[in-house]
Write a protein that holds these residues in place. Structure first.
Motif, PDB file in Angstrom:
ATOM      1  N   PHE A  15       0.837  -1.205   0.000  1.00  0.00           N
ATOM      2  CA  PHE A  15       0.000   0.000   0.000  1.00  0.00           C
ATOM      3  C   PHE A  15       0.875   1.259   0.000  1.00  0.00           C
ATOM      4  O   PHE A  15       0.420   2.311   0.419  1.00  0.00           O
ATOM      5  CB  PHE A  15      -0.923   0.022   1.217  1.00  0.00           C
ATOM      6  N   GLY A  16       2.116   1.135  -0.463  1.00  0.00           N
ATOM      7  CA  GLY A  16       3.024   2.277  -0.433  1.00  0.00           C
ATOM      8  C   GLY A  16       3.566   2.706  -1.776  1.00  0.00           C
ATOM      9  O   GLY A  16       3.874   3.868  -1.991  1.00  0.00           O
ATOM     10  N   SER A  17       3.729   1.756  -2.695  1.00  0.00           N
ATOM     11  CA  SER A  17       4.270   2.034  -4.037  1.00  0.00           C
ATOM     12  C   SER A  17       5.588   2.796  -3.985  1.00  0.00           C
ATOM     13  O   SER A  17       5.860   3.650  -4.842  1.00  0.00           O
ATOM     14  CB  SER A  17       3.261   2.836  -4.877  1.00  0.00           C
ATOM     15  N   GLY A  18       6.420   2.517  -2.991  1.00  0.00           N
ATOM     16  CA  GLY A  18       7.685   3.252  -2.880  1.00  0.00           C
ATOM     17  C   GLY A  18       7.461   4.746  -2.748  1.00  0.00           C
ATOM     18  O   GLY A  18       8.224   5.551  -3.287  1.00  0.00           O
ATOM     19  N   ILE A  19       6.429   5.124  -2.010  1.00  0.00           N
ATOM     20  CA  ILE A  19       5.939   6.501  -1.855  1.00  0.00           C
ATOM     21  C   ILE A  19       5.494   7.049  -3.222  1.00  0.00           C
ATOM     22  O   ILE A  19       6.033   8.031  -3.738  1.00  0.00           O
ATOM     23  CB  ILE A  19       6.945   7.447  -1.165  1.00  0.00           C
ATOM     24  N   ALA A  20       4.517   6.386  -3.804  1.00  0.00           N
ATOM     25  CA  ALA A  20       3.828   6.852  -5.017  1.00  0.00           C
ATOM     26  C   ALA A  20       4.693   6.796  -6.263  1.00  0.00           C
ATOM     27  O   ALA A  20       4.427   7.506  -7.228  1.00  0.00           O
ATOM     28  CB  ALA A  20       3.267   8.256  -4.824  1.00  0.00           C
ATOM     29  N   VAL A  21       5.713   5.962  -6.279  1.00  0.00           N
ATOM     30  CA  VAL A  21       6.618   5.879  -7.426  1.00  0.00           C
ATOM     31  C   VAL A  21       6.184   4.794  -8.415  1.00  0.00           C
ATOM     32  O   VAL A  21       6.095   5.034  -9.617  1.00  0.00           O
ATOM     33  CB  VAL A  21       8.066   5.645  -6.957  1.00  0.00           C
ATOM     34  N   THR A  22       5.921   3.587  -7.923  1.00  0.00           N
ATOM     35  CA  THR A  22       5.617   2.465  -8.814  1.00  0.00           C
ATOM     36  C   THR A  22       4.120   2.414  -9.120  1.00  0.00           C
ATOM     37  O   THR A  22       3.458   1.391  -8.937  1.00  0.00           O
ATOM     38  CB  THR A  22       6.114   1.147  -8.205  1.00  0.00           C
ATOM     39  N   THR A  23       3.605   3.517  -9.614  1.00  0.00           N
ATOM     40  CA  THR A  23       2.184   3.647  -9.897  1.00  0.00           C
ATOM     41  C   THR A  23       1.719   2.624 -10.919  1.00  0.00           C
ATOM     42  O   THR A  23       0.637   2.047 -10.790  1.00  0.00           O
ATOM     43  CB  THR A  23       1.896   5.064 -10.410  1.00  0.00           C
ATOM     44  N   VAL A  24       2.515   2.375 -11.959  1.00  0.00           N
ATOM     45  CA  VAL A  24       2.123   1.414 -12.992  1.00  0.00           C
ATOM     46  C   VAL A  24       2.468  -0.017 -12.601  1.00  0.00           C
ATOM     47  O   VAL A  24       2.245  -0.948 -13.377  1.00  0.00           O
ATOM     48  CB  VAL A  24       2.780   1.747 -14.345  1.00  0.00           C
ATOM     49  N   GLY A  25       2.995  -0.211 -11.402  1.00  0.00           N
ATOM     50  CA  GLY A  25       3.441  -1.513 -10.945  1.00  0.00           C
ATOM     51  C   GLY A  25       4.949  -1.608 -10.994  1.00  0.00           C
ATOM     52  O   GLY A  25       5.613  -0.942 -11.791  1.00  0.00           O
ATOM     53  N   ASN A  26       5.496  -2.425 -10.133  1.00  0.00           N
ATOM     54  CA  ASN A  26       6.939  -2.630 -10.110  1.00  0.00           C
ATOM     55  C   ASN A  26       7.321  -3.600 -11.214  1.00  0.00           C
ATOM     56  O   ASN A  26       6.640  -4.612 -11.419  1.00  0.00           O
ATOM     57  CB  ASN A  26       7.362  -3.181  -8.746  1.00  0.00           C
ATOM     58  N   ALA A  27       8.406  -3.312 -11.936  1.00  0.00           N
ATOM     59  CA  ALA A  27       8.830  -4.159 -13.058  1.00  0.00           C
ATOM     60  C   ALA A  27       7.727  -4.288 -14.101  1.00  0.00           C
ATOM     61  O   ALA A  27       7.478  -5.363 -14.648  1.00  0.00           O
ATOM     62  CB  ALA A  27       9.268  -5.544 -12.564  1.00  0.00           C
ATOM     63  N   ALA A  28       7.032  -3.177 -14.378  1.00  0.00           N
ATOM     64  CA  ALA A  28       5.974  -3.177 -15.378  1.00  0.00           C
ATOM     65  C   ALA A  28       6.553  -3.574 -16.737  1.00  0.00           C
ATOM     66  O   ALA A  28       7.626  -3.099 -17.130  1.00  0.00           O
ATOM     67  CB  ALA A  28       5.325  -1.798 -15.453  1.00  0.00           C
ATOM     68  N   PRO A  29       5.877  -4.441 -17.483  1.00  0.00           N
ATOM     69  CA  PRO A  29       6.484  -5.015 -18.694  1.00  0.00           C
ATOM     70  C   PRO A  29       6.976  -3.988 -19.701  1.00  0.00           C
ATOM     71  O   PRO A  29       8.076  -4.137 -20.241  1.00  0.00           O
ATOM     72  CB  PRO A  29       5.343  -5.865 -19.264  1.00  0.00           C
ATOM     73  N   ARG A  30       6.207  -2.956 -19.992  1.00  0.00           N
ATOM     74  CA  ARG A  30       6.657  -1.964 -20.971  1.00  0.00           C
ATOM     75  C   ARG A  30       7.910  -1.242 -20.483  1.00  0.00           C
ATOM     76  O   ARG A  30       8.811  -0.934 -21.268  1.00  0.00           O
ATOM     77  CB  ARG A  30       5.538  -0.965 -21.257  1.00  0.00           C
ATOM     78  N   VAL A  31       7.951  -0.947 -19.188  1.00  0.00           N
ATOM     79  CA  VAL A  31       9.118  -0.271 -18.622  1.00  0.00           C
ATOM     80  C   VAL A  31      10.346  -1.170 -18.732  1.00  0.00           C
ATOM     81  O   VAL A  31      11.423  -0.744 -19.176  1.00  0.00           O
ATOM     82  CB  VAL A  31       8.860   0.126 -17.151  1.00  0.00           C
ATOM     83  N   VAL A  32      10.195  -2.424 -18.330  1.00  0.00           N
ATOM     84  CA  VAL A  32      11.316  -3.365 -18.370  1.00  0.00           C
ATOM     85  C   VAL A  32      11.863  -3.492 -19.780  1.00  0.00           C
ATOM     86  O   VAL A  32      13.086  -3.438 -20.006  1.00  0.00           O
ATOM     87  CB  VAL A  32      10.875  -4.736 -17.825  1.00  0.00           C
TER      88      VAL A  32
END
Length: 461
Positions: free
Chosen positions: A79-96
């Motif tokens: 419930f933290g998202s790295g303080i609102a950073v990983t909004t699209v998810g961590n290791a999101a496929p397009r980002v990776v």
């Protein structure tokens, strides 16, 4: 010790975004933190100064969707998202994919030495996405604090004025200037002075704590700000008004409708640059691309960071062309600003938000969270206020029957959530707010389970 919790093992294939094939479930196999995390924590203590605090000392090895997996194999709801950073998810496929491809081409040249297209494309996208149809310019830096500091530089240069207006409960960063703009002493300002000159703090429209009640808050707070600026500073001396549309570290304070438009109107009438700090609120977090859009506010300059690049360090300053073009060549920039890996990540984030309608997803998260939290407040008088917008939600904890802040209970609830596999963050000037920033990639069953853990923690205090 062995603890087993398994609430439906969904794979990465049916989560909205996130790491591939990472099961979307809470699964505890040790106490929190476990033995391996405790070993790593001991190493941290001998290598890292204690001034670098840790909310929950579990050392993460994988993350995606709505979960964090630690070194002991525990899977926690995030419930933290790295303080609102990983909004699209961590290791999101397009980002990776885009970052991996760019890393094989080149990792750095410095845009000020030999530029590259992705920096320009990020700026073009920001100019198009941010509020307002006026001509804009953008430039890229590394962090939210750096963005805010540069926005103030631009405002001072363009106006020839020095004074900067900021607000109670605001948080803008840890550099000298942004620490000065920040309201809270401990831990951000304590013994770090002297601070930057020509910064003036005004009352914030804080409905829950407004003396004459929330119904009067917008009008009275705006009148107080205008009166104080006029009498104490002189509007003709003010370069910029800097404000978060929803205050973050200050406790997710959402000003009542009308307050922000009144400030914008005053700024326009007096040649003051209105700077919106959307570092925490930007990029679909509140159910719109930017929180300013909720009341149709068009900032002169908007500062973004956190959710912009899926976890890579990037921030931006976007503003009216005539303001940013006024600065002389070489007056803006930085060695790492707009790193090519971060630029590719940002372009992937923009695509993900659009392709997966993450603004709609944020609104859906709010539709789930807010009613449950309001029901919780009806049952537990220690929950004094429930507030937020989209996937940026908070509760304020008080001593029952009063509005006296209760940071001790807040901390205890957070500890019980952590022990039960739910990552939550505290906030607020008084340390009595629990803030919730789930990734927009979080499956609904995890969101519901996280809320049940929170309810259990509150009921047990």
């Amino acid at each position: 010790m062995s603890i087993e919790h398994d609430a439906g093992a969904r794979t990465g294939q049916d989560q909205p975004t996130g790491g591939p094939a990472l099961p979307q479930r809470r699964h505890l196999v040790t106490e929190i933190p476990g033995p391996r995390s405790r070993e790593l924590l001991a190493r941290k203590r001998s290598a890292v100064p204690p001034g670098i605090g840790t909310t929950l000392p579990v050392f993460v090895t994988r993350a995606g969707g709505g979960v964090l997996v630690d070194a002991d194999g525990n899977s926690l709801i995030d419930f933290g998202s790295g303080i609102a950073v990983t909004t699209v998810g961590n290791a999101a496929p397009r980002v990776v994919e885009r970052v991996r491809r760019q890393a094989g081409e080149f990792t750095h040249t410095c845009f000020m030495v030999t530029p590259y297209e992705s920096y320009v494309e990020v700026c073009e996208r920001l100019n198009a996405l941010t509020p307002g149809d006026h001509e804009k310019r953008s430039f890229l830096v590394n962090s939210g604090a750096e963005a805010v500091e540069n926005a103030v530089k631009v405002a001072r240069h363009a106006t020839g004025r020095q004074a900067v207006v900021t607000f109670d409960h605001g948080y803008h960063g840890r550099t000298l200037l942004t620490m000065t703009l920040t309201a809270k002493n401990m831990p951000y300002k304590h013994r770090f002075g002297p601070f930057a000159p020509e910064v003036y703090r005004m009352p914030m429209a804080y409905p829950f704590r407004w003396p004459t009640g929330p119904e009067n808050c917008a009008e009275e707070a705006a009148a107080q700000v205008v009166d104080a600026i006029t009498k104490q500073i002189g509007a003709e001396n003010v370069a910029a008004i800097v404000i978060e549309p929803i205050q973050g570290e200050g406790g997710f304070i959402e000003p009542p409708r009308g307050f922000l438009p009144a400030l914008v109107s005053f700024a326009r009438d007096n040649g003051i640059v209105f700077i919106a700090d959307e570092v925490q609120t930007g990029f679909a977090r509140t159910g719109r691309m930017f929180a300013c859009e909720d009341e149709g506010i068009v900032p002169d300059i908007i500062c973004t960071a956190k959710g912009i690049a899926g976890g890579l360090p990037l921030a931006a300053v976007t503003g009216r062309a005539e303001l940013l073009d006024a600065v002389h060549v070489g007056g803006l920039g930085g060695t790492y600003g707009g790193n090519p890996l971060a630029c590719e990540a940002a372009l992937a984030v923009f695509d993900t938000i659009e392709a997966e309608d993450l603004t709609g997803r944020a609104r859906r998260i709010g539709e789930i969270m807010l009613p449950r939290l309001r029901t919780l407040a009806e049952r537990h008088p220690m929950v004094g206020d429930v507030r937020g917008r989209g996937a940026m939600v908070a509760i304020e904890l008080v001593r029952p029957g009063t509005k006296d802040p209760d940071p001790a209970v807040t901390g205890e609830i957070a500890r019980r959530c952590h022990a039960d596999g739910l990552v939550v963050l505290t906030a607020g000037t008084y340390g009595n707010v629990l803030r919730f920033l789930p990734p927009l990639a979080m499956p609904e069953q995890l969101l519901e389970e996280g809320l049940s853990i929170l309810e259990k923690a509150i009921s047990s205090v």
